[in-house]
Design a protein around this motif. Structure first.
Motif, PDB file in Angstrom:
ATOM      1  N   SER A 198      42.988  42.350  30.308  1.00  0.00           N
ATOM      2  CA  SER A 198      42.625  40.620  30.009  1.00  0.00           C
ATOM      3  C   SER A 198      42.157  39.905  30.499  1.00  0.00           C
ATOM      4  O   SER A 198      42.288  39.057  29.616  1.00  0.00           O
ATOM      5  CB  SER A 198      44.045  39.894  31.276  1.00  0.00           C
ATOM      6  OG  SER A 198      44.088  40.416  32.366  1.00  0.00           O
ATOM      7  N   GLU A 219      40.080  40.567  26.912  1.00  0.00           N
ATOM      8  CA  GLU A 219      40.442  39.680  25.637  1.00  0.00           C
ATOM      9  C   GLU A 219      40.721  38.328  26.161  1.00  0.00           C
ATOM     10  O   GLU A 219      40.003  37.460  25.106  1.00  0.00           O
ATOM     11  CB  GLU A 219      42.056  40.277  25.949  1.00  0.00           C
ATOM     12  CG  GLU A 219      42.952  38.652  24.741  1.00  0.00           C
ATOM     13  CD  GLU A 219      44.457  38.625  24.513  1.00  0.00           C
ATOM     14  OE1 GLU A 219      44.889  38.360  23.914  1.00  0.00           O
ATOM     15  OE2 GLU A 219      45.003  40.196  25.063  1.00  0.00           O
ATOM     16  N   ALA A 220      40.331  37.833  27.388  1.00  0.00           N
ATOM     17  CA  ALA A 220      39.351  36.437  27.270  1.00  0.00           C
ATOM     18  C   ALA A 220      37.961  36.089  27.419  1.00  0.00           C
ATOM     19  O   ALA A 220      37.394  34.927  26.161  1.00  0.00           O
ATOM     20  CB  ALA A 220      39.649  36.109  28.942  1.00  0.00           C
ATOM     21  N   ARG A 232      38.803  36.376  23.299  1.00  0.00           N
ATOM     22  CA  ARG A 232      39.391  34.996  22.395  1.00  0.00           C
ATOM     23  C   ARG A 232      38.322  33.926  22.701  1.00  0.00           C
ATOM     24  O   ARG A 232      37.660  33.235  21.644  1.00  0.00           O
ATOM     25  CB  ARG A 232      40.395  34.359  23.482  1.00  0.00           C
ATOM     26  CG  ARG A 232      41.579  35.487  22.964  1.00  0.00           C
ATOM     27  CD  ARG A 232      42.557  34.834  23.870  1.00  0.00           C
ATOM     28  NE  ARG A 232      43.924  35.509  23.894  1.00  0.00           N
ATOM     29  CZ  ARG A 232      44.782  35.226  22.254  1.00  0.00           C
ATOM     30  NH1 ARG A 232      44.540  34.242  21.566  1.00  0.00           N
ATOM     31  NH2 ARG A 232      45.767  35.891  22.491  1.00  0.00           N
ATOM     32  N   ALA A 254      35.444  34.509  19.468  1.00  0.00           N
ATOM     33  CA  ALA A 254      36.547  33.390  18.908  1.00  0.00           C
ATOM     34  C   ALA A 254      36.363  32.555  18.276  1.00  0.00           C
ATOM     35  O   ALA A 254      36.497  31.623  17.338  1.00  0.00           O
ATOM     36  CB  ALA A 254      38.371  33.941  18.181  1.00  0.00           C
ATOM     37  N   ALA A 255      36.762  31.557  19.499  1.00  0.00           N
ATOM     38  CA  ALA A 255      36.312  30.009  19.716  1.00  0.00           C
ATOM     39  C   ALA A 255      35.386  29.476  19.412  1.00  0.00           C
ATOM     40  O   ALA A 255      34.449  28.946  20.108  1.00  0.00           O
ATOM     41  CB  ALA A 255      36.804  29.616  21.000  1.00  0.00           C
ATOM     42  N   ARG A 298      41.726  44.336  16.932  1.00  0.00           N
ATOM     43  CA  ARG A 298      42.309  42.784  16.695  1.00  0.00           C
ATOM     44  C   ARG A 298      41.576  41.755  16.280  1.00  0.00           C
ATOM     45  O   ARG A 298      41.775  40.817  16.080  1.00  0.00           O
ATOM     46  CB  ARG A 298      43.563  42.253  18.073  1.00  0.00           C
ATOM     47  CG  ARG A 298      45.041  43.054  18.101  1.00  0.00           C
ATOM     48  CD  ARG A 298      45.286  42.561  19.286  1.00  0.00           C
ATOM     49  NE  ARG A 298      45.013  41.236  19.534  1.00  0.00           N
ATOM     50  CZ  ARG A 298      45.334  40.427  20.764  1.00  0.00           C
ATOM     51  NH1 ARG A 298      46.432  41.875  21.941  1.00  0.00           N
ATOM     52  NH2 ARG A 298      45.484  39.832  21.510  1.00  0.00           N
ATOM     53  N   PHE A 299      40.553  42.486  17.142  1.00  0.00           N
ATOM     54  CA  PHE A 299      39.317  40.799  17.568  1.00  0.00           C
ATOM     55  C   PHE A 299      38.085  42.022  16.327  1.00  0.00           C
ATOM     56  O   PHE A 299      37.088  41.438  16.581  1.00  0.00           O
ATOM     57  CB  PHE A 299      39.205  40.564  18.676  1.00  0.00           C
ATOM     58  CG  PHE A 299      39.632  40.134  19.057  1.00  0.00           C
ATOM     59  CD1 PHE A 299      39.352  38.838  19.165  1.00  0.00           C
ATOM     60  CD2 PHE A 299      41.056  40.600  20.495  1.00  0.00           C
ATOM     61  CE1 PHE A 299      40.345  37.838  20.318  1.00  0.00           C
ATOM     62  CE2 PHE A 299      41.388  39.102  20.497  1.00  0.00           C
ATOM     63  CZ  PHE A 299      41.466  38.638  20.739  1.00  0.00           C
ATOM     64  N   HIS A 346      40.342  33.853  33.613  1.00  0.00           N
ATOM     65  CA  HIS A 346      40.023  34.306  32.343  1.00  0.00           C
ATOM     66  C   HIS A 346      38.890  33.039  32.072  1.00  0.00           C
ATOM     67  O   HIS A 346      38.603  32.851  31.342  1.00  0.00           O
ATOM     68  CB  HIS A 346      41.311  33.785  31.987  1.00  0.00           C
ATOM     69  CG  HIS A 346      42.401  35.583  32.043  1.00  0.00           C
ATOM     70  ND1 HIS A 346      43.628  35.004  31.611  1.00  0.00           N
ATOM     71  CD2 HIS A 346      41.767  36.864  32.270  1.00  0.00           C
ATOM     72  CE1 HIS A 346      44.279  36.367  32.011  1.00  0.00           C
ATOM     73  NE2 HIS A 346      42.736  36.889  32.577  1.00  0.00           N
TER      74      HIS A 346
END
Length: 206
Positions: free
Chosen positions: A18, A21-22, A25, A28-29, A55-56, A183
């Motif tokens: 997790s 993933e943070a 993300r 990606a942002a 996924r990324f 996160h």
């Protein structure tokens, strides 16, 4: 790392990922600044963190940690050093990596390894930081990003985020609150390291 080259980040994790993933993300942002996640490694072939790679668009690989269950030593340690070195990392992030790092690996990447721990260190180090805080009955806990040294959860603190424990909290809701703080904190610290370097986040000596 040079001004024209992004800060290359390698993530090590053992679980569902997790916090990784943070970070992904945030990348990606466009919230990681000059940091770029270039590789994910896990010591478990079934770890959820490995599924984040496809996924990324980041390579994600299992690196065999045998024969020990809680540490990297001997041939396994050398295997990790070789694998990580091939990614040319400027920063290594331990995101739920459940193994004790030994001196050989720590020396190979001295000053480049950071860890995220679910308590306000130096209190509640070791396993189950959230549970330790809950059982102790404290009113405030949180999370910490620190440099990794030979002392488990004892390296210099880079930043922390506090989480209040309310009367209405349960261990489950507290865990959710600490994870939310993690996160937010971890990507912010990585972005600041990319911008200013690790030394800028270290406590100033009096």
């Amino acid at each position: 790392m040079t001004e024209s080259r992004p800060m290359r980040v390698v993530i090590l994790g053992s679980g569902r990922g997790s916090n990784a993933e943070a970070l992904l993300r945030a990348q990606a942002a466009d919230r990681l600044g000059r940091a770029r996640i270039v590789q994910i490694f896990s010591d478990r072939p079934d770890a959820g963190i490995l599924a984040l790679g496809p996924r990324f668009g980041v390579p994600a690989d299992f690196v065999d940690p045998a024969p020990y269950k809680t540490k990297l030593e001997g041939a396994a340690e050398e295997h990790y050093i070789t694998s990580i070195t091939a990614s040319e990392p400027d920063l290594i992030v331990l995101a739920g990596f459940m193994r004790v790092l030994k001196p050989r690996l720590l020396g190979a990447f001295e000053g480049k390894i950071v860890n995220l721990h679910p308590s306000l260190l130096p209190v509640f180090p070791g396993l189950d930081g959230i549970g330790q805080a809950w059982r102790a009955g404290v009113r405030v806990t949180g999370c910490t990003v620190h440099l990794v040294t030979g002392e488990v959860d004892g390296g210099p603190i880079l930043d922390q985020a506090a989480v209040r424990i309310d009367d209405t909290d349960t261990l489950e809701t507290l865990t959710q609150k600490v994870h939310a703080a993690e996160h937010a904190l971890l990507p912010d610290v990585v972005a600041r390291i990319a911008a200013h370097g690790v030394a800028a986040l270290l406590p100033r000596r009096r």
